[in-house]
Design an enzyme around this catalytic site. Structure first.
Site, PDB file in Angstrom:
ATOM      1  N   SER A 182       0.808  -1.208   0.000  1.00  0.00           N
ATOM      2  CA  SER A 182       0.000   0.000   0.000  1.00  0.00           C
ATOM      3  C   SER A 182       0.849   1.268   0.000  1.00  0.00           C
ATOM      4  CB  SER A 182      -0.947  -0.054   1.211  1.00  0.00           C
ATOM      5  OG  SER A 182      -1.938   0.923   1.116  1.00  0.00           O
TER       6      SER A 182
ATOM      7  N   GLU B 112      11.368   5.542  -9.179  1.00  0.00           N
ATOM      8  CA  GLU B 112      11.112   6.095 -10.508  1.00  0.00           C
ATOM      9  C   GLU B 112      11.374   7.594 -10.609  1.00  0.00           C
ATOM     10  OE1 GLU B 112       7.693   2.774 -11.715  1.00  0.00           O
ATOM     11  OE2 GLU B 112       7.202   4.912 -11.779  1.00  0.00           O
TER      12      GLU B 112
ATOM     13  N   LYS C 173      -0.550  -3.816  -3.752  1.00  0.00           N
ATOM     14  CA  LYS C 173      -1.867  -3.224  -3.517  1.00  0.00           C
ATOM     15  C   LYS C 173      -1.917  -1.874  -4.229  1.00  0.00           C
ATOM     16  CE  LYS C 173      -5.222  -1.467  -0.294  1.00  0.00           C
ATOM     17  NZ  LYS C 173      -5.500  -0.202  -0.969  1.00  0.00           N
TER      18      LYS C 173
END
Length: 463
Positions: free
Chosen positions: A291, A302, A316
């Site tokens: 999560s 990223e 999730k």
């Protein structure tokens, strides 16, 4: 248009919940709506002609639960007044229970992650363990919130779980003594060569500030590099995840995206005001990173080029919000997807680390109940686990096959001698506890994932 953010470490289930825009209100439903004709007709028939008086509140709650069950979504749930109270209690500074986040998955109650230092962690519960029953009561068909009400309880009381671990055919019995579970979330330690390991176990109200404080303390001690450990982190408050991501992701770079069913996207950007850290950082993740911790890991990977080390995360990638009712109950439902900065949806896939490092097999062995006696000429999965533990600790139990033979008995007696325990040759009570403690210590002292993360930081320092 404001931003309403709501992500909770709830009563045993990790919720990622946020709404961009105004908070919605529950709208009244007119009886003229044709799609509800069968529902109203059924209710009226039962209320009038059922052979006994019906509990109207129970009937209505059941109808709501039926609608939600039909969605087959483990993150959408209805909480009655008692469950909702437990839900809100768990976002406080502490609660009483075993300290494990759970969810309903494939009609089963599954461990997402045990909380660091909790009774659940000490008992050896692992991510993806399936809880079959609580004190002999089957959890089949229960929601996560219903299961949590059975698992939780007052400090000092015991709860007996039947648990099935992935790869095993037989469930094991786990007896756990409940305790107060403080929501302490940041743990910092300076390792060799001035590389700091800072572990964040969940995102609660003060986690961002605690991390900033810990980083400053480590820098005051001469920190040259940092390992941000998000293993076994089941998630938490999104504003804290945003705050933490913003410590590493350059200002105005994307932290995550939210995509609604109409295709509209909202983009959350870094609030960083201090620039990228001057020291190298590596992030540790595992199958218990879920999560909001996946949001942080993906953002740092990223948008900041920070390497990830460990194993694939939980996966999730959906967003939930809640609707509150006047009686104190509520409905929690999935209202969007969240995407990584590059637009990847990690739901049920997880995030693959740049450097994959698995823990040794003995780190995933099942719990052995201290209340059970494992002795000569018996066979079971628990005996096999005992053999594997003894072998990992350097003893010689013979063939690891789940059968308690003379070789295993000799190994047990030697272990008992070294641990200054009565040499009975059986695995039970204090011997079982000592055996599992030794394995836990070995895992901590030989943390191959952490070692690889430190090695990766050193390579960055050498550039």
């Amino acid at each position: 248009m404001g931003i309403f953010l709501l992500i909770f470490l709830t009563a045993g289930i990790t919720l990622l919940a946020l709404t961009f825009g105004d908070e919605k209100q529950v709208q009244p439903i007119s009886r003229e709506r044709q799609e509800f004709e069968k529902l109203y007709s059924t209710y009226d028939t039962l209320n009038k002609d059922y052979y006994t008086d019906i509990d109207q509140d129970k009937i209505i709650d059941g109808a709501i639960k039926g609608m939600i069950t039909s969605l087959d979504d483990p993150y959408t749930d209805y909480m009655d007044e008692k469950q909702a109270e437990s839900f809100h209690e768990n976002i406080s500074s502490s609660f009483e229970g075993i300290g494990a986040e759970v969810q309903q998955k494939d009609n089963q109650i599954t461990i997402v992650s045990p909380i660091k230092g909790s009774p659940a962690e000490r008992a050896g519960l692992k991510p993806r363990d399936v809880v079959l029953s609580v004190d002999g009561k089957s959890l089949e068909g229960m929601s996560a919130n219903e299961a949590v009400l059975l698992i939780r309880g007052k400090k000092g009381t015991k709860v007996n779980l039947s648990v099935l671990r992935e790869g095993n055919t037989q469930p094991i019995k786990v007896s756990i003594t409940r305790d107060t579970i403080p929501i302490e979330t940041v743990y910092a330690k300076m390792l060799k060569d001035k590389i700091a390991r800072i572990q964040v176990t969940s995102f609660s109200e003060r986690t961002g500030s605690e991390l900033e404080k810990s980083m400053k303390e480590m820098q005051a001690q001469g920190m040259k590099g940092m390992v941000l450990d998000l293993r076994q982190n089941p998630g938490g408050l999104l504003d804290q995840a945003m705050k933490i991501a913003s410590l590493f992701v350059p200002k105005d770079e994307v932290v995550f995206q939210v995509e609604y069913r109409n295709g509209k996207k909202e983009i959350a950007k870094s609030q960083n005001t201090g620039g990228k850290p001057e020291f190298p950082v590596v992030v540790l993740v595992d199958e218990g990173s879920a999560s909001a911790s996946e949001i942080v890991a993906a953002a740092l990977s990223e948008s900041a080029g920070i390497p990830l080390v460990g194993v694939k995360t939980y996966g999730k990638g959906t967003v939930q919000t809640t609707e509150e009712f006047k009686d104190g109950s509520n409905v929690k439902f999935t209202m969007a997807k969240w995407l990584t900065p590059e637009g990847n949806w990690i739901h049920k896939k997880g995030i693959k680390p740049n450097v994959e490092v698995k823990l040794p097999e003995y780190a995933n062995l099942p719990f052995i109940s201290p209340d059970k006696k494992l002795s000569i000429n018996n066979s079971s999965e628990e005996i096999k686990a005992g053999e594997q533990m003894l072998a990992a600790l350097g003893y010689k139990p013979g063939t690891v096959d789940g059968f308690f033979d003379k070789n295993l008995q000799t190994a047990v007696k030697q272990f008992q001698k070294d641990a200054k325990l009565q040499q009975t040759g059986a695995i039970e009570g204090k011997t079982t506890i000592a055996l599992m403690d030794k394995i836990r210590t070995k895992i901590q002292n030989n943390d191959v994932q952490l070692n690889k993360a430190v090695e990766t930081v050193k390579k960055e320092l050498a550039k």
